[in-house]
Scaffold this motif. Structure first.
Motif, short mmCIF file in Angstrom:
data_model
loop_
_atom_site.label_atom_id
_atom_site.label_comp_id
_atom_site.label_asym_id
_atom_site.label_seq_id
_atom_site.Cartn_x
_atom_site.Cartn_y
_atom_site.Cartn_z
N GLU A 37 18.65 -12.46 86.77
CA GLU A 37 19.06 -11.09 86.50
C GLU A 37 20.45 -11.00 85.86
OE1 GLU A 37 18.03 -12.32 89.34
OE2 GLU A 37 16.29 -11.16 90.04
N VAL A 56 20.92 -5.09 86.85
CA VAL A 56 20.09 -6.14 86.28
C VAL A 56 20.26 -6.17 84.76
CG1 VAL A 56 17.72 -6.94 85.90
CG2 VAL A 56 18.40 -6.03 88.13
N TYR A 58 18.46 -6.74 81.84
CA TYR A 58 17.04 -6.84 81.50
C TYR A 58 16.81 -7.69 80.25
CZ TYR A 58 15.99 -3.46 85.10
OH TYR A 58 15.85 -2.83 86.31
N VAL A 61 16.41 -11.08 81.68
CA VAL A 61 15.11 -11.19 82.35
C VAL A 61 14.01 -11.40 81.32
CG1 VAL A 61 13.41 -10.00 83.77
CG2 VAL A 61 15.83 -9.83 84.34
N ARG A 62 14.03 -10.61 80.25
CA ARG A 62 12.99 -10.72 79.23
C ARG A 62 13.05 -12.07 78.52
NH1 ARG A 62 13.89 -5.01 78.74
NH2 ARG A 62 15.74 -5.34 77.43
#
Length: 213
Positions: A37, A56, A58, A61-62
């Motif tokens: 994260e 987070v 993102y 994360v992606r």
């Protein structure tokens, strides 16, 4: 007691190159709390909860989902050490670029070749023969060096080609098995770029079509 991953490696290409190395080398890969994260807070064993109100990341994360997680699903290919081999990355000038990590592994009929340039500067070079590998059982030693095609278990017949895919870019490549055996594997890497070459497929060239390609 370790600094967080984003503090050590940032949030860009250097971090993902290191993460890919972690999940494609023998042993047990370990992610820190909040690493995926993009959290920056450093935790200790005495912590009962987090103290920073972090959000987070993102994008991180992606990118983990796109680049790191697919390789983690292939851990059976990377976790063992029996067929693991390290290589020197030799530049056209004849010196070994110590910033480039190159290694291969295989299990059954599957094999993988991983490269990572741990430097801001671009580089180019060739891999051909592994560093010394101890094939004896401890405490005995018996060191051997294996060619790339031997370590990957490739067929080197004159009419054989191999197609393989780079997980980082999604591109597929085609190489002559004879060329790999005689000249090695040439590659160019940008700063902090990695390659994860998998899904090697043997192609026999019966009519010269693959050679023409």
């Amino acid at each position: 007691d370790e600094r967080t991953a984003v503090e050590q490696f940032g949030r860009g290409d250097k971090y993902y190159g290191v993460a890919v190395m972690m999940v494609t080398m023998p042993g047990l890969p370990m992610f820190g709390h909040g690493q995926i994260e993009g959290f920056s807070e450093k935790y200790g064993m005495e912590y009962r909860r987090s103290y920073w109100d972090e959000q987070v990341d993102y994008d991180m994360v992606r990118r983990h989902e796109a680049e790191v997680f697919p390789l983690m699903r292939r851990r059976y290919l990377f976790s063992g050490a029996a067929n693991f081999a390290l290589y020197d990355f030799t530049t056209p000038e004849g010196w070994v670029d110590e910033n480039v990590f190159v290694y291969s592994n295989r299990v059954g009929g599957e094999c993988a070749l991983i490269m990572y340039n741990n430097s801001y500067h671009s580089t180019r070079g060739t891999i051909h023969t592994s560093t010394a590998i101890n094939t004896a059982v401890a405490p005995d030693t018996s060191f051997v060096r294996r060619s790339l095609v031997e370590a990957l278990g490739l067929d080197t017949a004159g009419n054989v080609f191999y197609a393989f895919r780079d997980y980082q870019s999604g591109l597929e490549y085609l190489r002559s098995a004879r060329q790999l055996a005689e000249q090695g594997f040439y590659a160019e890497l940008r700063g902090y770029q990695y390659h994860a070459f998998l899904d090697f497929r043997l192609l026999r060239d019966f009519d010269g079509g693959w050679a023409e390609v």
